[in-house]
Design a protein around this motif. Structure first.
Motif, PDB file in Angstrom:
ATOM      1  N   ASN A 147       0.813  -1.227   0.000  1.00 31.10           N
ATOM      2  CA  ASN A 147       0.000   0.000   0.000  1.00 31.10           C
ATOM      3  C   ASN A 147       0.840   1.268   0.000  1.00 31.10           C
ATOM      4  O   ASN A 147       0.489   2.270   0.625  1.00 31.10           O
ATOM      5  CB  ASN A 147      -0.955   0.008   1.197  1.00 31.10           C
ATOM      6  N   ASN A 149       3.891   1.724   1.213  1.00 31.32           N
ATOM      7  CA  ASN A 149       4.865   1.876   2.293  1.00 31.32           C
ATOM      8  C   ASN A 149       6.275   1.548   1.791  1.00 31.32           C
ATOM      9  O   ASN A 149       6.446   0.816   0.815  1.00 31.32           O
ATOM     10  CB  ASN A 149       4.512   0.955   3.458  1.00 31.32           C
ATOM     11  N   PRO A 247       0.647   5.059   3.977  1.00 35.72           N
ATOM     12  CA  PRO A 247       1.242   6.061   4.880  1.00 35.72           C
ATOM     13  C   PRO A 247       0.584   7.427   4.700  1.00 35.72           C
ATOM     14  O   PRO A 247      -0.034   7.703   3.668  1.00 35.72           O
ATOM     15  CB  PRO A 247       2.718   6.093   4.439  1.00 35.72           C
ATOM     16  N   LYS A 248       0.729   8.267   5.697  1.00 37.47           N
ATOM     17  CA  LYS A 248       0.141   9.606   5.635  1.00 37.47           C
ATOM     18  C   LYS A 248       0.784  10.434   4.524  1.00 37.47           C
ATOM     19  O   LYS A 248       0.116  11.258   3.903  1.00 37.47           O
ATOM     20  CB  LYS A 248       0.299  10.309   6.990  1.00 37.47           C
ATOM     21  N   ASP A 249       2.075  10.235   4.310  1.00 39.14           N
ATOM     22  CA  ASP A 249       2.768  10.931   3.223  1.00 39.14           C
ATOM     23  C   ASP A 249       2.829  10.024   1.985  1.00 39.14           C
ATOM     24  O   ASP A 249       3.898   9.823   1.398  1.00 39.14           O
ATOM     25  CB  ASP A 249       4.167  11.337   3.668  1.00 39.14           C
ATOM     26  N   TYR A 250       1.682   9.489   1.597  1.00 42.66           N
ATOM     27  CA  TYR A 250       1.593   8.470   0.551  1.00 42.66           C
ATOM     28  C   TYR A 250       2.241   8.925  -0.755  1.00 42.66           C
ATOM     29  O   TYR A 250       3.054   8.213  -1.349  1.00 42.66           O
ATOM     30  CB  TYR A 250       0.128   8.099   0.317  1.00 42.66           C
ATOM     31  N   ASN A 251       1.887  10.119  -1.234  1.00 41.30           N
ATOM     32  CA  ASN A 251       2.340  10.581  -2.548  1.00 41.30           C
ATOM     33  C   ASN A 251       3.868  10.700  -2.614  1.00 41.30           C
ATOM     34  O   ASN A 251       4.511  10.180  -3.537  1.00 41.30           O
ATOM     35  CB  ASN A 251       1.686  11.918  -2.895  1.00 41.30           C
ATOM     36  N   LYS A 253       6.057   9.422  -0.550  1.00 48.02           N
ATOM     37  CA  LYS A 253       6.692   8.131  -0.231  1.00 48.02           C
ATOM     38  C   LYS A 253       6.727   7.234  -1.471  1.00 48.02           C
ATOM     39  O   LYS A 253       7.753   6.597  -1.756  1.00 48.02           O
ATOM     40  CB  LYS A 253       5.924   7.455   0.902  1.00 48.02           C
ATOM     41  N   GLY A 299       8.057  13.493   4.317  1.00 48.20           N
ATOM     42  CA  GLY A 299       7.029  13.470   5.359  1.00 48.20           C
ATOM     43  C   GLY A 299       7.605  13.656   6.748  1.00 48.20           C
ATOM     44  O   GLY A 299       7.006  14.298   7.610  1.00 48.20           O
ATOM     45  N   ASN A 300       8.791  13.127   6.955  1.00 53.57           N
ATOM     46  CA  ASN A 300       9.448  13.249   8.257  1.00 53.57           C
ATOM     47  C   ASN A 300      10.002  14.651   8.473  1.00 53.57           C
ATOM     48  O   ASN A 300       9.932  15.196   9.579  1.00 53.57           O
ATOM     49  CB  ASN A 300      10.560  12.209   8.359  1.00 53.57           C
ATOM     50  N   GLN A 303       6.381  17.340   7.327  1.00 59.01           N
ATOM     51  CA  GLN A 303       5.097  17.091   7.987  1.00 59.01           C
ATOM     52  C   GLN A 303       5.255  16.455   9.371  1.00 59.01           C
ATOM     53  O   GLN A 303       4.257  16.131  10.012  1.00 59.01           O
ATOM     54  CB  GLN A 303       4.244  16.176   7.092  1.00 59.01           C
ATOM     55  N   ILE A 305       6.103  13.551  10.257  1.00 60.65           N
ATOM     56  CA  ILE A 305       5.605  12.176  10.351  1.00 60.65           C
ATOM     57  C   ILE A 305       6.784  11.279  10.717  1.00 60.65           C
ATOM     58  O   ILE A 305       7.743  11.165   9.953  1.00 60.65           O
ATOM     59  CB  ILE A 305       4.972  11.719   9.021  1.00 60.65           C
TER      60      ILE A 305
END
Length: 378
Positions: A147, A149, A247-251, A253, A299-300, A303, A305
């Motif tokens: 998914n 990740n 993940p929340k930062d899907y795009n 990532k 993301g880290n 954002q 994350i």
């Protein structure tokens, strides 16, 4: 999908002694002509040994997962079930890639005229391209399964002592579990005999039968309690059969992972177009790698994350892979081969104790650089 539990005594023996077989495999590296006349034969033997050991590791990881264990005694995480099948194909391709490159190179060397040489060189380029593309497609499939990740598992090695311990415990547990069944069976047989023999003077009283039934129930309850307690102790490490949510930062990532997956393909295609002496493949590959790292950590950094422990470990592994750029052409020829490294080796030659060591290191490094897959880091 978790591999089936082993039933063959031979397979169980191999799984419990796989580390000893790995030691035997390491001796292939020191076969005479390993990097000379017998390179193709020894590499073929090495590839077969790696595939066989990889299969044993695949089955071993299935044993751990089916017993609700996702970490080896060495602290390494076992890939989850949805990883295993695709990861097994990736490792199989990796175990065969160098053999096919050497095979294409040997075929190329057997022809002396330019036309045949160019044709065979093209065959080698096509073979390497297809191998890199196949690995990229398999990793894309794995990325889809997870998914989006980060791909954090690249091996399913399990120490043989872990497998041996689990199989021995399972055998003991099976012996214990048979006891209540035997007791119940004995009780039923005795009960049937008592019911059919009405004239038997030793017939048990009702209180005796109630007492026996109660003891059987108590024994079964104790076994149930022990199993329930074991499940409660392992509740925090239950194996997840389904992949985690996106993940929340899907795009960002996914972009980072796609760049990392196709980096070897981009490098090899540009290498074939611009040639060995061009800096374009080297820079293009490095830029792709750095962009991949930037998107994976976006993301880290932006954002806030938090990265998981496995993601943090994977990013550290990818940082170490950047060292391969030091021995890739043309950087090596420009700054190391005829520059810094050569000066260091010349200094070592002046020391009597290290007189032959530089020549050995140079020869080994030159052989290491003759094959693309030695330095591809893919």
């Amino acid at each position: 999908m978790i591999p089936k539990q082993p039933k063959s005594d031979i397979l169980i023996f191999l799984l419990e002694n796989s580390d000893h077989l790995a030691l035997l495999k390491s001796f292939i590296t020191f076969l005479p002509g390993r990097y000379g006349e017998s390179e193709l034969f020894s590499e073929g033997l090495y590839s077969v040994a790696n595939i066989f050991l990889s299969y044993l590791d695949y089955r071993s990881s299935g044993i751990l997962l089916s017993n609700n264990i996702n970490k080896t005694t060495s602290g390494e995480k076992v890939p989850p079930p949805y990883y295993l099948k695709t990861l097994r194909w990736i490792t199989t391709v990796q175990n065969l890639e160098l053999f096919f490159e050497i095979l294409a190179t040997k075929k190329e060397g057997q022809h002396s005229n330019n036309n045949n040489n160019n044709n065979n060189n093209n065959i080698k380029k096509i073979i390497i391209f297809l191998i890199e593309l196949l690995k990229a497609i398999l990793r894309l499939k794995l990325l889809r399964k997870t998914n989006g990740n980060m791909l954090v598992h690249h091996s399913f090695y399990v120490p043989s002592k872990d497998v041996k311990t689990i199989l021995e415990n399972n055998r003991k547990q099976q012996t214990v579990n048979k006891r209540p069944a035997v007791t119940m069976s004995t009780y039923n047989n005795n009960n049937n005999n008592n019911n059919t023999n009405d004239n038997n003077n030793n017939r048990r009283t009702l209180s005796d039968q109630i007492f026996e039934q109660q003891s059987i129930v108590n024994e079964e309850n104790n076994l149930f309690y022990l199993k329930q307690r074991e499940l409660e102790q392992n509740e925090s490490t239950l194996i997840k059969l389904l992949p985690p949510p996106p993940p929340k930062d899907y795009n960002t990532k996914v972009i980072g992972e796609v760049l990392f997956i196709f980096r070897p393909v981009i490098y090899w295609v540009s290498y074939c177009i611009f040639g060995k002496k061009s800096w374009k493949p080297w820079f293009l590959s490095l830029v792709t790698e750095l962009l991949s790292k930037l998107f994976s950590e976006y993301g880290n950094l932006k954002q806030k994350i938090k990265l998981t422990l496995l993601e943090d470990k994977e990013l550290d592994r990818r940082k170490k892979l950047l060292l391969f750029y030091l021995i890739r052409s043309p950087f090596y020829e420009k700054f190391i081969g005829d520059g810094l490294l050569n000066k260091i080796f010349n200094l070592l030659k002046k020391i009597h104790f290290f007189k032959t060591l530089p020549d050995i290191l140079i020869n080994y490094l030159n052989v290491y650089r003759t094959r693309y897959f030695y330095t591809s880091a893919s």
